[in-house]
Scaffold this motif. Structure first.
Motif, PDB file in Angstrom:
ATOM      1  N   MET A  54       0.830  -1.207   0.000  1.00  0.00           N
ATOM      2  CA  MET A  54       0.000   0.000   0.000  1.00  0.00           C
ATOM      3  C   MET A  54       0.865   1.258   0.000  1.00  0.00           C
ATOM      4  SD  MET A  54      -3.401   0.328   2.378  1.00  0.00           S
ATOM      5  CE  MET A  54      -4.716   1.464   2.008  1.00  0.00           C
ATOM      6  N   VAL A  57       0.203   4.913  -1.632  1.00  0.00           N
ATOM      7  CA  VAL A  57      -0.393   6.060  -0.946  1.00  0.00           C
ATOM      8  C   VAL A  57       0.561   7.252  -0.982  1.00  0.00           C
ATOM      9  CG1 VAL A  57      -1.093   6.929   1.333  1.00  0.00           C
ATOM     10  CG2 VAL A  57      -1.882   4.689   0.556  1.00  0.00           C
ATOM     11  N   VAL A  60       0.254   9.087  -4.308  1.00  0.00           N
ATOM     12  CA  VAL A  60      -1.089   9.654  -4.435  1.00  0.00           C
ATOM     13  C   VAL A  60      -1.162  10.948  -3.619  1.00  0.00           C
ATOM     14  CG1 VAL A  60      -3.538   9.333  -3.930  1.00  0.00           C
ATOM     15  CG2 VAL A  60      -2.213   7.434  -4.883  1.00  0.00           C
ATOM     16  N   GLY A  97      -7.284   4.921  -7.912  1.00  0.00           N
ATOM     17  CA  GLY A  97      -6.437   4.696  -6.743  1.00  0.00           C
ATOM     18  C   GLY A  97      -7.260   4.349  -5.516  1.00  0.00           C
ATOM     19  N   MET A  98      -8.442   4.968  -5.377  1.00  0.00           N
ATOM     20  CA  MET A  98      -9.321   4.669  -4.253  1.00  0.00           C
ATOM     21  C   MET A  98      -9.849   3.238  -4.326  1.00  0.00           C
ATOM     22  SD  MET A  98     -11.511   8.195  -3.728  1.00  0.00           S
ATOM     23  CE  MET A  98     -12.550   7.386  -2.502  1.00  0.00           C
ATOM     24  N   CYS A 101      -7.150   1.173  -3.121  1.00  0.00           N
ATOM     25  CA  CYS A 101      -7.025   1.306  -1.666  1.00  0.00           C
ATOM     26  C   CYS A 101      -8.047   0.417  -0.955  1.00  0.00           C
ATOM     27  CB  CYS A 101      -7.219   2.766  -1.278  1.00  0.00           C
ATOM     28  SG  CYS A 101      -6.890   3.110   0.461  1.00  0.00           S
ATOM     29  N   ASP A 104      -6.789  -3.140  -1.329  1.00  0.00           N
ATOM     30  CA  ASP A 104      -5.662  -3.410  -0.425  1.00  0.00           C
ATOM     31  C   ASP A 104      -6.133  -3.572   1.014  1.00  0.00           C
ATOM     32  OD1 ASP A 104      -3.677  -3.362  -2.376  1.00  0.00           O
ATOM     33  OD2 ASP A 104      -3.335  -1.211  -2.177  1.00  0.00           O
ATOM     34  N   TYR A 105      -7.002  -2.672   1.430  1.00  0.00           N
ATOM     35  CA  TYR A 105      -7.478  -2.717   2.819  1.00  0.00           C
ATOM     36  C   TYR A 105      -8.295  -3.980   3.071  1.00  0.00           C
ATOM     37  CZ  TYR A 105      -9.224  -1.102   7.310  1.00  0.00           C
ATOM     38  OH  TYR A 105      -9.511  -0.992   8.646  1.00  0.00           O
ATOM     39  N   ASP A 242      -2.343  -2.246  -4.910  1.00  0.00           N
ATOM     40  CA  ASP A 242      -3.297  -1.833  -5.930  1.00  0.00           C
ATOM     41  C   ASP A 242      -3.576  -0.336  -5.849  1.00  0.00           C
ATOM     42  OD1 ASP A 242      -3.364  -4.495  -6.503  1.00  0.00           O
ATOM     43  OD2 ASP A 242      -5.539  -4.682  -6.480  1.00  0.00           O
ATOM     44  N   THR A 243      -3.415   0.243  -4.673  1.00  0.00           N
ATOM     45  CA  THR A 243      -3.593   1.689  -4.517  1.00  0.00           C
ATOM     46  C   THR A 243      -2.711   2.434  -5.512  1.00  0.00           C
ATOM     47  OG1 THR A 243      -3.969   1.388  -2.150  1.00  0.00           O
ATOM     48  CG2 THR A 243      -3.471   3.626  -2.899  1.00  0.00           C
TER      49      THR A 243
END
Length: 340
Positions: A54, A57, A60, A97-98, A101, A104-105, A242-243
């Motif tokens: 991640m 981030v 981004v 990107g979201m 995110c 990933d989370y 993936d973010t």
């Protein structure tokens, strides 16, 4: 002045990404946000398990600082023609990107290497791409005429344009995601592809925004990838997740639309495309012939299983990326001189 701004955008994005990562990596480690490695992968990848992911981030956030700091003043002062197209494109990349995110989370919540289901992720990407195309059309930035590179002609596609456009947007975004499989691969390739768009912005025919704006936007992309490489080059201290890969993929695909030459991304980004093709061929081959075509897909893993080291794979793939970016150059009109 243009070359100074180009350099400032690139260097600031690079520095912010690297500095943010310097502090982000310990945070990711403390929250045990480490990569899970599949058992079907190369056995030597097991040593990577637990490496913080991640990390995308970082760039981004860097982009969220650099983009408004430079592009809003340029738009206000009238130095960017049609700034709405640029802002919508940046928004599309952020939304991708979201999605990354969330994926990933979800992996960390499940404590496994699978986040969103494939159909869930694609549905979200489809929605983002469709919203982008509708918004661009409503603002008068897109028509259904598609430029065909190398032929230097436009053809009217009608509604089929949107089908092609969504396939390009989601396909390239996911292809960059697939390329992010070994240390430094996706980020190194993206530096080269970003450099192509920086030049193409100055020589393309009728871009949606000024060629200088496309070059500046490409500088931000290059800065993101270079800044991340500081900690991602082999042996990687962090993965983008993936973010990061979906944000980079959305940016690359968006640049092709800003250039008003969407199909050129299939050539400039061919090294990404071949990753997706290898996965599709692998699935087809297994279902039809009952055995694998490649030792493992995406294709960079095939070369790993053939005994290639990660640095060799990154080097060869980057050379291939450079070759196709040179070929792509001949797919954009060079009526104007290359000058910053």
């Amino acid at each position: 002045m243009n070359i100074l701004l180009f350099s400032a955008i690139l260097l600031l994005t690079f520095a912010l990404t690297a500095v943010i990562l310097r502090f982000l990596i310990p945070v990711l480690k403390s929250h045990k946000m480490g990569q899970k490695i599949l058992d079907i992968g190369p056995r030597w990848h097991k040593s990577k398990e637990g490496t913080p992911t991640m990390g995308g981030v970082s760039f981004v956030i860097a982009s969220l600082v650099v983009f408004p700091a430079f592009f809003i003043p340029l738009a206000v002062t009238g130095k960017i023609a049609n700034p709405t197209a640029l802002f919508l494109t940046f928004g599309m990349a952020l939304l991708n990107g979201m999605i990354g995110c969330i994926d990933d989370y979800t992996k960390f919540i499940k404590k496994q290497n699978e986040g969103l289901l494939a159909w869930q992720k694609y549905l979200l990407q489809f929605a983002v791409s469709a919203a982008y195309l509708v918004s661009m059309t409503l603002w008068g930035n897109l028509t259904t005429r598609l430029y065909i590179p190398y032929l230097n002609q436009y053809f009217e596609f009608g509604f089929a344009y949107y089908v092609v456009a969504i396939l390009l947007l989601t396909g390239i975004t996911n292809s960059v995601n697939l390329a992010d499989g070994i240390d430094g691969l996706a980020s190194s390739e993206t530096v080269i592809v970003g450099a192509f768009f920086a030049v193409a912005g100055k020589v393309g025919v009728l871009p949606l925004v000024s060629g200088t704006a496309i070059s500046f936007y490409s500088a931000m992309l290059i800065g993101c990838a270079l800044g991340f490489l500081v900690y991602n080059f082999h042996p990687a201290k962090v993965f983008m997740g993936d973010t990061g890969s979906l944000f980079l993929g959305g940016t690359v695909a968006g640049l092709a639309f800003l250039l008003n030459n969407p199909l050129i991304v299939l050539v400039a980004g061919f090294i990404y495309v071949i990753e997706s093709i290898s996965v599709i061929l692998q699935v087809f081959w297994v279902k039809v012939f009952g055995h694998r075509l490649f030792k493992m897909s995406p294709i960079h893993h095939h070369f790993e299983k053939c005994g290639w080291g990660e640095i060799k794979i990154v080097t060869v793939f980057c050379l291939v990326a450079l070759l196709f970016c040179v070929l792509a150059f001949f797919g954009v009109r060079t009526d104007s001189l290359i000058s910053f």
